[in-house]
Design an enzyme around this catalytic site. Sequence first.
Site, PDB file in Angstrom:
ATOM      1  N   ARG A  12       0.854  -1.213  -0.156  1.00 28.49           N
ATOM      2  CA  ARG A  12      -0.080   0.082  -0.021  1.00 28.49           C
ATOM      3  C   ARG A  12       0.819   1.109  -0.068  1.00 28.49           C
ATOM      4  O   ARG A  12       0.584   2.155  -0.627  1.00 28.49           O
ATOM      5  CB  ARG A  12      -1.020  -0.064   1.334  1.00 28.49           C
ATOM      6  CG  ARG A  12      -2.174   1.010   0.950  1.00 28.49           C
ATOM      7  CD  ARG A  12      -3.187   0.940   2.034  1.00 28.49           C
ATOM      8  NE  ARG A  12      -2.683   0.723   3.461  1.00 28.49           N
ATOM      9  CZ  ARG A  12      -3.265   0.499   4.602  1.00 28.49           C
ATOM     10  NH1 ARG A  12      -4.566   0.172   4.357  1.00 28.49           N
ATOM     11  NH2 ARG A  12      -3.032   0.618   5.894  1.00 28.49           N
ATOM     12  N   LYS A  22      -2.918   6.462   1.206  1.00 29.68           N
ATOM     13  CA  LYS A  22      -2.758   6.656   2.680  1.00 29.68           C
ATOM     14  C   LYS A  22      -1.853   8.045   2.819  1.00 29.68           C
ATOM     15  O   LYS A  22      -0.522   7.627   3.111  1.00 29.68           O
ATOM     16  CB  LYS A  22      -2.440   5.475   3.518  1.00 29.68           C
ATOM     17  CG  LYS A  22      -2.659   5.553   4.903  1.00 29.68           C
ATOM     18  CD  LYS A  22      -2.391   4.341   5.570  1.00 29.68           C
ATOM     19  CE  LYS A  22      -3.035   4.554   7.018  1.00 29.68           C
ATOM     20  NZ  LYS A  22      -4.376   4.256   7.316  1.00 29.68           N
ATOM     21  N   GLU A  76     -16.472   6.787   4.047  1.00 30.43           N
ATOM     22  CA  GLU A  76     -15.719   6.266   5.064  1.00 30.43           C
ATOM     23  C   GLU A  76     -16.151   6.729   6.275  1.00 30.43           C
ATOM     24  O   GLU A  76     -17.047   7.570   6.213  1.00 30.43           O
ATOM     25  CB  GLU A  76     -14.349   6.550   4.831  1.00 30.43           C
ATOM     26  CG  GLU A  76     -13.643   5.607   3.898  1.00 30.43           C
ATOM     27  CD  GLU A  76     -12.054   5.394   4.110  1.00 30.43           C
ATOM     28  OE1 GLU A  76     -11.980   4.817   4.932  1.00 30.43           O
ATOM     29  OE2 GLU A  76     -11.226   6.206   3.241  1.00 30.43           O
TER      30      GLU A  76
HETATM   31  C1  LIG Z   1      -5.437   3.368   7.397  1.00 30.17           C
HETATM   32  C2  LIG Z   1      -6.833   3.769   7.190  1.00 30.17           C
HETATM   33  C3  LIG Z   1      -7.986   2.789   7.056  1.00 30.17           C
HETATM   34  C4  LIG Z   1      -7.783   1.417   7.798  1.00 30.17           C
HETATM   35  O1  LIG Z   1      -6.914   0.627   7.202  1.00 30.17           O
HETATM   36  P1  LIG Z   1      -6.243  -0.705   7.840  1.00 30.17           P
HETATM   37  O2  LIG Z   1      -5.274  -1.368   6.860  1.00 30.17           O
HETATM   38  O3  LIG Z   1      -7.307  -1.616   8.168  1.00 30.17           O
HETATM   39  O4  LIG Z   1      -5.544  -0.156   9.109  1.00 30.17           O
HETATM   40  C5  LIG Z   1      -9.043   3.232   6.737  1.00 30.17           C
HETATM   41  N1  LIG Z   1      -9.589   4.289   6.176  1.00 30.17           N
HETATM   42  C6  LIG Z   1      -8.228   5.379   5.898  1.00 30.17           C
HETATM   43  C7  LIG Z   1      -8.750   6.535   5.583  1.00 30.17           C
HETATM   44  C8  LIG Z   1      -7.192   4.975   6.574  1.00 30.17           C
HETATM   45  O5  LIG Z   1      -6.399   6.113   6.361  1.00 30.17           O
END
Ligand SMILES: *Cc1c(COP(=O)(O)O)cnc(C)c1O
Length: 338
Positions: A79, A182, A218
Site C-alpha cells: 500500500r 494513505k 468512509e
Molecule cells: C488506514 C486507514 C484505514 C484502515 O486501514 P487498515 O489497513 O485496516 O488499518 C481506513 N481508512 C482510512 C482513511 C485510513 O487511512
Amino acid sequence: MDLDWKNLGFKIIKTDFNVRSVFKDGKWGDLEVSSEEYFPIHIGATCLHYGQESFEGLKAFTGADGQIRLFRHGENAKRMIRSARGILMAEVPEELFMDAVEKVILLNKKYVPPYGTGASLYIRPLLIGTGPEVGVRPAKEYTFLVFVMPVGPYFKAGFKPVEMLIVRDHDRAAPLGTGHLKVGGNYAASMSSIAEAHKKGFATSMYLDAREKKYIDECGPANFFGIKNNTFITPKSPSILPSITNQSLQVIARNMGMKVEIRPVPVEELAEFEEVGACGTAAVITPFSKVVDEEKDISYSFGDPQTPGPVTTRLYETLVGIQNGDLEDSFGWTKILD
Ligand SMILES: *Cc1c(COP(=O)(O)O)cnc(C)c1O
C-alpha cells in the site's frame, strides 16, 4: 518494562530506537538505527510545503506462547508503494519496508506489551519528501523511517458500540483525488469535520461520496461495513482507502459461510442493516449503535446500545484471535519474529 499496559491509550511514547533510510541519487541507502526522536530537515523539503508524505499503521502482538506476531506487513508495504506512486515519491521496495518493520520491533522488544493486556505495539512507517523544491514538483530526496510505541486496548471499557454523525457539509477526499492513498493531506482535510462530530458528542464523522452525497464512503479514518441477510457489505468507491482489516474481515466472513458484497451502499440502506460498524487497524472493529443524519433529520439505530451484534462480535473475536495467536492462522497472515 514496567508500563501500565492497560492504560496506555493511543499516544506517542518514546521507545529506544527507530530506523531510517534515505533515498538519494536515485537509490535507497542502508537502514540506519537511531535513538533520536528529532531529525534535521531542509526548510524547503516538499513534505513541509506540498504534502509529499505517506504513512502506514500496523501492529505486533505477544501471544500466550510469548512469541511476537506481526500481522500482514507485506500488505502495508504494497500500500505504501501505491501511495508513493500516487503522489510521485520514491517507492520503498517491499523488502526494505518489511526488513525495517521487523528490525525496529526487535530493537524495541521490551516495549511489546505482554499477552493478555489487550495492548499491542503500534508501528508507524513514514515516507516523506526531504529534498528541497520551491516550485510544485516532486523532491529528489526522500526519507523512509519507522518508529514504534506500545498502545493500549482501543476500547478501555471493552468492545462497545458508539454513535456516528453523517456529515453532508464536508468531504474528506475528492472523487478522483487522493482518498484511495494513505497520505497526510486526506487527514488534514478531515480534521475539522471530525472535531465537529466530537463537539456534538459523536465518536467520529461518516462521509458520503463527494460527487452525489448518496452513498456511504468512509467513517473517519476507517472503512464502513454493514451486515444483513448473512451478508457482509462494504462500499466500493474510488475515494476509499483500501483497509487491510476490511479485506481480512471479508475473508473471515466468507470462511464463516457469509456472502460478501463490495458495491456502492446508499445511505438509506442503513435502515435495512442488522449490524454496522467501522474497521481499521486501531480498533479492528468499532460497532455503531446509532448513525445520525442531522441534515435529513433521520436517526438509524442498531440493536442494543451496550452490546455489539453477534456477527460483529464473531468477526472481531476471530480476527483478534488470529492476530494474537489464540486461533490458528489458517490464512498465513501472521509472521512470528524471533
Ligand atoms: C488506514 C486507514 C484505514 C484502515 O486501514 P487498515 O489497513 O485496516 O488499518 C481506513 N481508512 C482510512 C482513511 C485510513 O487511512
